[in-house]
Design an enzyme around this catalytic site. Structure first.
Site, PDB file in Angstrom:
ATOM      1  N   CYS A 114     -15.445 -59.833 -22.461  1.00  0.00           N
ATOM      2  CA  CYS A 114     -14.048 -60.799 -22.472  1.00  0.00           C
ATOM      3  C   CYS A 114     -14.337 -62.587 -22.145  1.00  0.00           C
ATOM      4  O   CYS A 114     -13.608 -62.789 -22.588  1.00  0.00           O
ATOM      5  CB  CYS A 114     -13.207 -59.971 -21.643  1.00  0.00           C
ATOM      6  SG  CYS A 114     -12.934 -58.287 -21.794  1.00  0.00           S
ATOM      7  N   HIS A 237      -8.222 -65.565 -19.837  1.00  0.00           N
ATOM      8  CA  HIS A 237      -8.347 -64.017 -20.997  1.00  0.00           C
ATOM      9  C   HIS A 237      -6.915 -63.695 -20.474  1.00  0.00           C
ATOM     10  O   HIS A 237      -6.847 -64.007 -19.438  1.00  0.00           O
ATOM     11  CB  HIS A 237      -9.555 -63.631 -20.440  1.00  0.00           C
ATOM     12  CG  HIS A 237      -9.432 -62.031 -20.658  1.00  0.00           C
ATOM     13  ND1 HIS A 237      -9.360 -61.225 -22.016  1.00  0.00           N
ATOM     14  CD2 HIS A 237      -9.728 -60.883 -20.175  1.00  0.00           C
ATOM     15  CE1 HIS A 237      -9.614 -60.429 -22.205  1.00  0.00           C
ATOM     16  NE2 HIS A 237      -9.992 -60.437 -20.716  1.00  0.00           N
ATOM     17  N   ASN A 267      -5.034 -56.601 -23.327  1.00  0.00           N
ATOM     18  CA  ASN A 267      -6.206 -57.408 -23.280  1.00  0.00           C
ATOM     19  C   ASN A 267      -7.052 -56.254 -24.412  1.00  0.00           C
ATOM     20  O   ASN A 267      -7.327 -55.705 -24.607  1.00  0.00           O
ATOM     21  CB  ASN A 267      -6.859 -56.164 -21.992  1.00  0.00           C
ATOM     22  CG  ASN A 267      -8.362 -56.831 -21.819  1.00  0.00           C
ATOM     23  OD1 ASN A 267      -8.348 -57.727 -22.806  1.00  0.00           O
ATOM     24  ND2 ASN A 267      -8.511 -56.858 -20.593  1.00  0.00           N
TER      25      ASN A 267
HETATM   26  N1  COA Z   1       0.706 -45.371 -15.242  1.00  0.00           N
HETATM   27  C1  COA Z   1       0.961 -44.825 -14.323  1.00  0.00           C
HETATM   28  N2  COA Z   1       0.417 -44.371 -13.052  1.00  0.00           N
HETATM   29  C2  COA Z   1      -1.128 -45.123 -13.012  1.00  0.00           C
HETATM   30  C3  COA Z   1      -1.200 -45.460 -14.277  1.00  0.00           C
HETATM   31  C4  COA Z   1      -0.999 -45.355 -15.552  1.00  0.00           C
HETATM   32  N3  COA Z   1      -1.027 -46.541 -16.715  1.00  0.00           N
HETATM   33  N4  COA Z   1      -2.651 -45.453 -13.999  1.00  0.00           N
HETATM   34  C5  COA Z   1      -2.853 -45.904 -12.663  1.00  0.00           C
HETATM   35  N5  COA Z   1      -2.216 -45.328 -11.854  1.00  0.00           N
HETATM   36  C6  COA Z   1      -2.401 -44.241 -10.923  1.00  0.00           C
HETATM   37  C7  COA Z   1      -2.735 -44.221 -10.420  1.00  0.00           C
HETATM   38  O1  COA Z   1      -4.049 -42.713 -10.645  1.00  0.00           O
HETATM   39  C8  COA Z   1      -2.620 -44.530  -8.878  1.00  0.00           C
HETATM   40  O2  COA Z   1      -1.995 -42.759  -8.609  1.00  0.00           O
HETATM   41  P1  COA Z   1      -2.245 -41.887  -6.472  1.00  0.00           P
HETATM   42  O3  COA Z   1      -2.154 -43.365  -6.160  1.00  0.00           O
HETATM   43  O4  COA Z   1      -1.242 -41.069  -6.647  1.00  0.00           O
HETATM   44  O5  COA Z   1      -4.057 -42.049  -6.736  1.00  0.00           O
HETATM   45  C9  COA Z   1      -1.748 -45.415  -8.699  1.00  0.00           C
HETATM   46  O6  COA Z   1      -1.334 -45.224 -10.328  1.00  0.00           O
HETATM   47  C10 COA Z   1      -2.241 -47.284  -7.859  1.00  0.00           C
HETATM   48  O7  COA Z   1      -3.479 -47.079  -8.660  1.00  0.00           O
HETATM   49  P2  COA Z   1      -4.120 -48.590  -9.333  1.00  0.00           P
HETATM   50  O8  COA Z   1      -5.280 -48.179  -9.970  1.00  0.00           O
HETATM   51  O9  COA Z   1      -4.493 -48.627  -7.016  1.00  0.00           O
HETATM   52  O10 COA Z   1      -3.153 -49.024  -8.912  1.00  0.00           O
HETATM   53  P3  COA Z   1      -3.506 -50.888  -9.472  1.00  0.00           P
HETATM   54  O11 COA Z   1      -2.872 -51.106  -8.696  1.00  0.00           O
HETATM   55  O12 COA Z   1      -5.124 -51.739  -8.624  1.00  0.00           O
HETATM   56  O13 COA Z   1      -3.610 -51.322 -11.212  1.00  0.00           O
HETATM   57  C11 COA Z   1      -4.718 -51.277 -12.665  1.00  0.00           C
HETATM   58  C12 COA Z   1      -4.144 -50.673 -11.778  1.00  0.00           C
HETATM   59  C13 COA Z   1      -6.008 -51.401 -13.315  1.00  0.00           C
HETATM   60  C14 COA Z   1      -3.440 -52.708 -13.402  1.00  0.00           C
HETATM   61  C15 COA Z   1      -5.686 -53.167 -11.549  1.00  0.00           C
HETATM   62  O14 COA Z   1      -6.853 -52.637 -10.976  1.00  0.00           O
HETATM   63  C16 COA Z   1      -6.150 -54.111 -13.214  1.00  0.00           C
HETATM   64  O15 COA Z   1      -4.995 -55.040 -13.315  1.00  0.00           O
HETATM   65  N6  COA Z   1      -7.299 -54.459 -13.014  1.00  0.00           N
HETATM   66  C17 COA Z   1      -8.090 -55.266 -13.419  1.00  0.00           C
HETATM   67  C18 COA Z   1      -8.415 -54.781 -15.067  1.00  0.00           C
HETATM   68  C19 COA Z   1      -8.198 -55.563 -15.763  1.00  0.00           C
HETATM   69  O16 COA Z   1      -8.018 -56.433 -15.926  1.00  0.00           O
HETATM   70  N7  COA Z   1     -10.016 -54.993 -16.161  1.00  0.00           N
HETATM   71  C20 COA Z   1     -10.181 -55.975 -17.610  1.00  0.00           C
HETATM   72  C21 COA Z   1     -10.462 -57.266 -17.331  1.00  0.00           C
HETATM   73  S1  COA Z   1     -11.846 -58.048 -18.642  1.00  0.00           S
END
Ligand code: COA
Length: 322
Positions: A114, A237, A267
């Site tokens: 990215c 990004h 993304n």
């Molecule tokens: N829909 C519904 N629920 C979802 C889900 C989806 N698409 N994806 C994950 N969940 C659930 C998980 O299973 C978890 O459930 P649980 O509590 O029962 O285990 C809950 O949502 C919370 O998951 P978590 O991973 O803690 O969520 P989060 O608030 O951290 O958000 C991201 C997840 C991926 C959105 C966040 O971590 C993020 O933005 N990270 C950066 C990712 C990124 O930008 N990557 C590319 C960089 S180049």
């Protein structure tokens, strides 16, 4: 070291729109969850007949047309991608072939995930300085991804985040201020095995991004003796709206300067920054003389910031056609 100025933009956007509601029919998710956690409302996936190669050629062609340059004036081509059409020839060589670009210039793909577009811009400036000629001070830089073929569409934690797109820019060696800040921290937080699927520790990546983004932005501003107030746009990004919001708060910055379009594309990795630059230019909100910083962060883990000026002739040929 010479500066590097943006003079043209282009984009290659796939035709298939996939909304959050579409995904909620495939995995256990909802528009509400995706929107509040990421800011993404829809993304584009390649339809039949489209791929990373065709998107990057379309983006490059548009940037070249918008510049009004003759293909013979291009001094190097770099395509930042982790998902080109072939392992070889590179996407950049496909672009060279299709656009009839010169043969005695460096033409290559670059993988910095990215952060790829910022890395590619820095590398292109170095290549032009090292092997360019006075008659070819222009670099064609493309960011392109077809991430839809690298995703596990049953994994809700990743399949809602990514999309396909390509963006292109032409930069010119000149004397206006330019600075880069590049780095990497070898780490498996985002892993894409050959053929996929993308695997990611979302919260580790989030923590990395909200640290790397403001640090890299500060680093380039320090190098150009500018402050955030001097910038007209910060184009980050487009991974996640909350990452940008977090950084705006940390930097006590004006959120209006931080462009966002992940609501429409998700993304798109190396494509996200050049697609955003192209949108700003198309909307008439990126004007000659403006000061811009771009920051990429992601797989590697890599980061890259750059600060540059918009050239007087931005998309001049396109403007003439209007
Ligand atoms: N829909 C519904 N629920 C979802 C889900 C989806 N698409 N994806 C994950 N969940 C659930 C998980 O299973 C978890 O459930 P649980 O509590 O029962 O285990 C809950 O949502 C919370 O998951 P978590 O991973 O803690 O969520 P989060 O608030 O951290 O958000 C991201 C997840 C991926 C959105 C966040 O971590 C993020 O933005 N990270 C950066 C990712 C990124 O930008 N990557 C590319 C960089 S180049």
């Amino acid at each position: 070291m010479k500066g590097f100025q943006l003079i043209a933009t282009g984009a290659g956007i796939p035709s298939r729109v996939v909304t959050n509601d579409d995904l909620s029919r495939i995995v256990d998710t909802s528009d509400e969850w995706i929107t509040t956690r990421t800011g993404i409302k829809q993304r584009r996936f390649c339809a039949e007949g489209e791929d990373g190669g065709s998107l990057s050629i379309a983006a490059a062609r548009q940037a070249l047309e918008n510049s009004g340059l003759d293909p013979a004036q291009i001094g190097c081509v770099i395509c930042a991608t982790i998902a080109g059409r072939y392992l070889s020839p590179s996407n950049a060589c496909l672009i060279q072939m299709e656009l009839g670009l010169p043969q005695d210039i460096p033409v290559l793909d670059l993988n910095a995930a990215c952060s790829g577009f910022v890395y590619a811009t820095a590398a292109a400036r170095g290549l032009l300085e090292g092997c360019g000629s006075d008659s070819r001070p222009y670099a064609l830089i493309v960011g392109c991804e077809q991430l839809s073929v690298l995703m596990d569409m049953t994994d809700r934690s990743t399949c809602v985040l990514f999309g396909d797109a390509a963006g292109a820019a032409i930069f010119r060696l000149c004397d206006t201020p330019f600075a880069v800040d590049l780095g990497a921290r070898g780490d498996m937080a985002i892993t894409v095995p050959k053929g996929g699927p993308i695997q990611m520790d979302g919260s580790a990546v989030f923590r990395f991004a909200v640290d790397a983004l403001p640090r890299s932005l500060h680093a380039v501003l320090e190098k150009t003796n500018q402050t955030l107030d001097d910038l007209d746009w910060v184009v980050c990004h487009q991974a996640n709206s909350r990452i940008i919001d977090h950084c705006v708060k940390k930097l006590k910055a004006d959120p209006a300067k931080f462009y966002k379009n992940m609501d429409r594309y998700g993304n798109t990795s190396a494509a996200s920054v050049p697609v955003a630059l192209h949108e700003l230019a198309e909307q008439g909100r990126l004007q000659p003389g403006m000061h811009v910083a771009c920051v990429g962060f992601g797989g590697g883990l890599t980061w890259g910031g750059m600060a540059f000026t918009v050239g007087e002739t931005l998309n001049a040929h396109r403007a003439e056609q209007r």
